[in-house]
Design a protein around this motif. Structure first.
Motif, mmCIF file in Angstrom:
data_model
loop_
_atom_site.group_PDB
_atom_site.id
_atom_site.type_symbol
_atom_site.label_atom_id
_atom_site.label_comp_id
_atom_site.label_asym_id
_atom_site.label_seq_id
_atom_site.Cartn_x
_atom_site.Cartn_y
_atom_site.Cartn_z
ATOM 1 N N ARG A 45 0.822 -1.207 0.000
ATOM 2 C CA ARG A 45 0.000 0.000 0.000
ATOM 3 C C ARG A 45 0.864 1.269 0.000
ATOM 4 O O ARG A 45 0.507 2.271 -0.614
ATOM 5 C CB ARG A 45 -0.910 0.013 1.229
ATOM 6 N N HIS A 46 1.985 1.207 0.695
ATOM 7 C CA HIS A 46 2.888 2.365 0.756
ATOM 8 C C HIS A 46 3.359 2.745 -0.644
ATOM 9 O O HIS A 46 3.328 3.914 -1.033
ATOM 10 C CB HIS A 46 4.078 2.023 1.652
ATOM 11 N N GLY A 47 3.798 1.746 -1.408
ATOM 12 C CA GLY A 47 4.223 2.023 -2.775
ATOM 13 C C GLY A 47 3.074 2.428 -3.668
ATOM 14 O O GLY A 47 3.218 3.273 -4.555
ATOM 15 N N LEU A 48 1.907 1.833 -3.428
ATOM 16 C CA LEU A 48 0.742 2.151 -4.249
ATOM 17 C C LEU A 48 0.320 3.607 -4.064
ATOM 18 O O LEU A 48 -0.165 4.243 -5.016
ATOM 19 C CB LEU A 48 -0.411 1.214 -3.893
ATOM 20 N N ALA A 49 0.509 4.148 -2.865
ATOM 21 C CA ALA A 49 0.189 5.562 -2.628
ATOM 22 C C ALA A 49 1.070 6.452 -3.489
ATOM 23 O O ALA A 49 0.605 7.456 -4.052
ATOM 24 C CB ALA A 49 0.367 5.894 -1.150
ATOM 25 N N HIS A 50 2.352 6.118 -3.609
ATOM 26 C CA HIS A 50 3.244 6.876 -4.500
ATOM 27 C C HIS A 50 2.781 6.752 -5.944
ATOM 28 O O HIS A 50 2.752 7.746 -6.685
ATOM 29 C CB HIS A 50 4.674 6.350 -4.374
ATOM 30 N N TYR A 51 2.442 5.538 -6.339
ATOM 31 C CA TYR A 51 2.043 5.315 -7.734
ATOM 32 C C TYR A 51 0.798 6.115 -8.079
ATOM 33 O O TYR A 51 0.726 6.747 -9.142
ATOM 34 C CB TYR A 51 1.801 3.821 -7.972
ATOM 35 N N ARG A 52 -0.179 6.119 -7.212
ATOM 36 C CA ARG A 52 -1.421 6.845 -7.475
ATOM 37 C C ARG A 52 -1.218 8.352 -7.468
ATOM 38 O O ARG A 52 -2.012 9.093 -8.062
ATOM 39 C CB ARG A 52 -2.477 6.453 -6.440
ATOM 40 N N ALA A 53 -0.153 8.801 -6.803
ATOM 41 C CA ALA A 53 0.169 10.231 -6.784
ATOM 42 C C ALA A 53 1.010 10.634 -7.990
ATOM 43 O O ALA A 53 1.423 11.793 -8.098
ATOM 44 C CB ALA A 53 0.895 10.590 -5.497
ATOM 45 N N GLY A 54 1.273 9.689 -8.900
ATOM 46 C CA GLY A 54 2.036 9.992 -10.103
ATOM 47 C C GLY A 54 3.529 9.849 -9.945
ATOM 48 O O GLY A 54 4.281 10.174 -10.866
ATOM 49 N N ARG A 55 3.993 9.352 -8.793
ATOM 50 C CA ARG A 55 5.428 9.164 -8.564
ATOM 51 C C ARG A 55 5.788 7.711 -8.883
ATOM 52 O O ARG A 55 6.041 6.890 -7.993
ATOM 53 C CB ARG A 55 5.781 9.526 -7.124
ATOM 54 N N THR A 56 5.814 7.401 -10.171
ATOM 55 C CA THR A 56 6.001 6.018 -10.612
ATOM 56 C C THR A 56 7.358 5.461 -10.201
ATOM 57 O O THR A 56 7.462 4.332 -9.706
ATOM 58 C CB THR A 56 5.835 5.920 -12.133
ATOM 59 N N THR A 57 8.419 6.248 -10.406
ATOM 60 C CA THR A 57 9.761 5.772 -10.054
ATOM 61 C C THR A 57 9.874 5.536 -8.560
ATOM 62 O O THR A 57 10.478 4.547 -8.106
ATOM 63 C CB THR A 57 10.827 6.786 -10.507
ATOM 64 N N GLU A 58 9.279 6.433 -7.765
ATOM 65 C CA GLU A 58 9.300 6.280 -6.314
ATOM 66 C C GLU A 58 8.570 5.002 -5.894
ATOM 67 O O GLU A 58 9.017 4.276 -5.003
ATOM 68 C CB GLU A 58 8.647 7.495 -5.646
ATOM 69 N N ALA A 59 7.454 4.732 -6.578
ATOM 70 C CA ALA A 59 6.689 3.527 -6.263
ATOM 71 C C ALA A 59 7.498 2.266 -6.580
ATOM 72 O O ALA A 59 7.568 1.337 -5.763
ATOM 73 C CB ALA A 59 5.385 3.527 -7.045
ATOM 74 N N LEU A 60 8.103 2.235 -7.775
ATOM 75 C CA LEU A 60 8.908 1.076 -8.149
ATOM 76 C C LEU A 60 10.093 0.905 -7.214
ATOM 77 O O LEU A 60 10.447 -0.214 -6.838
ATOM 78 C CB LEU A 60 9.393 1.211 -9.595
ATOM 79 N N TRP A 61 10.710 2.029 -6.835
ATOM 80 C CA TRP A 61 11.848 1.955 -5.905
ATOM 81 C C TRP A 61 11.401 1.325 -4.582
ATOM 82 O O TRP A 61 12.058 0.427 -4.054
ATOM 83 C CB TRP A 61 12.430 3.334 -5.633
ATOM 84 N N TRP A 62 10.273 1.805 -4.048
ATOM 85 C CA TRP A 62 9.809 1.287 -2.765
ATOM 86 C C TRP A 62 9.442 -0.185 -2.864
ATOM 87 O O TRP A 62 9.814 -0.984 -2.006
ATOM 88 C CB TRP A 62 8.620 2.093 -2.259
ATOM 89 N N TRP A 63 8.689 -0.555 -3.895
ATOM 90 C CA TRP A 63 8.298 -1.961 -4.034
ATOM 91 C C TRP A 63 9.511 -2.856 -4.177
ATOM 92 O O TRP A 63 9.556 -3.951 -3.618
ATOM 93 C CB TRP A 63 7.378 -2.136 -5.238
#
Length: 218
Positions: free
Chosen positions: A130-148
């Motif tokens: 969910r933490h990474g998904l919050a980044h992804y939904r906010a448009g921070r795709t690279t941040e989401a992939l990094w976290w996941w």
């Protein structure tokens, strides 16, 4: 797996992010639905399937090149939804087969098995995702992939793998008609009598798992 490799496979890096996010969101939705307890008879085999599919996404993240976030510090994603209710629902649903033994790191010599709970594991994995998904939904795709990717290596990958082994073992015990052994030496946070635990585990497996697997109930 580099961008060049992805292109050679006909997969754009942006498509890779979309596919990973879809797999992760699908897992969260499915597990949340199982936790509602509307179909407890199918819970264990369904969780086995969902965790297996999630680990496919994890394997892809593990094979992917190191993701470097756009910013030095992780942006604030705001308050995160709690997973306590999810944890409690699974603890109630899976009791008393919730507790299992696991070796944290198979490459640490002579490491003694420790007690884990499937309910804790599932809740922890969902929290990471969910933490990474919050980044992804906010448009921070690279941040989401990094976290996941980072949390796959540091936490949810090993946690989900251990959970998968426990779930697979439960189903295998039923399919092979092998009773669960007493969980000797497990230090849990509850006072579980070993004889009661083994007896209840066998009954729960028959009533909640055997039916969906097409085995006769006793």
């Amino acid at each position: 797996m580099s961008d060049a490799t992805l292109h050679a496979l006909g997969l754009d890096p942006d498509d890779f992010a979309v596919q990973i996010s879809d797999q992760i969101e699908s897992f969260i939705v499915a597990v949340t639905e199982v936790a509602k307890g509307e179909d407890p008879d199918s819970a264990v085999p369904f969780l086995l399937l969902e965790v297996s599919q999630l680990l496919l996404a994890g394997g892809r993240l593990g094979a992917y090149e190191d993701v470097v976030p756009d910013e030095r510090y992780e942006p604030d994603i705001g308050p995160e939804p709690g997973v306590d209710e999810l944890r409690e629902r699974f603890a109630l649903m899976l009791d008393p087969v919730d507790v299992y033994s696991e070796v944290f790191d198979p490459y640490e010599p002579r490491k003694a098995p420790v007690a884990h709970r499937i309910s804790d594991d599932l809740a922890d994995v969902v929290a990471d995702l969910r933490h990474g998904l919050a980044h992804y939904r906010a448009g921070r795709t690279t941040e989401a992939l990094w976290w996941w990717q980072f949390s796959y290596f540091s936490n949810w990958g090993s946690t989900a793998s251990a959970t998968l082994r426990a779930l697979q073992s439960l189903v295998a015990h039923v399919r092979l008609d092998q009773p669960l052994q007493e969980l000797d030496g497990l230090d849990t946070d509850e006072d579980l009598a070993e004889d009661d635990l083994a007896e209840q585990a066998g009954r729960v497996m028959v009533e909640e798992i055997a039916g969906p697997l097409g085995l006769p109930r006793t």
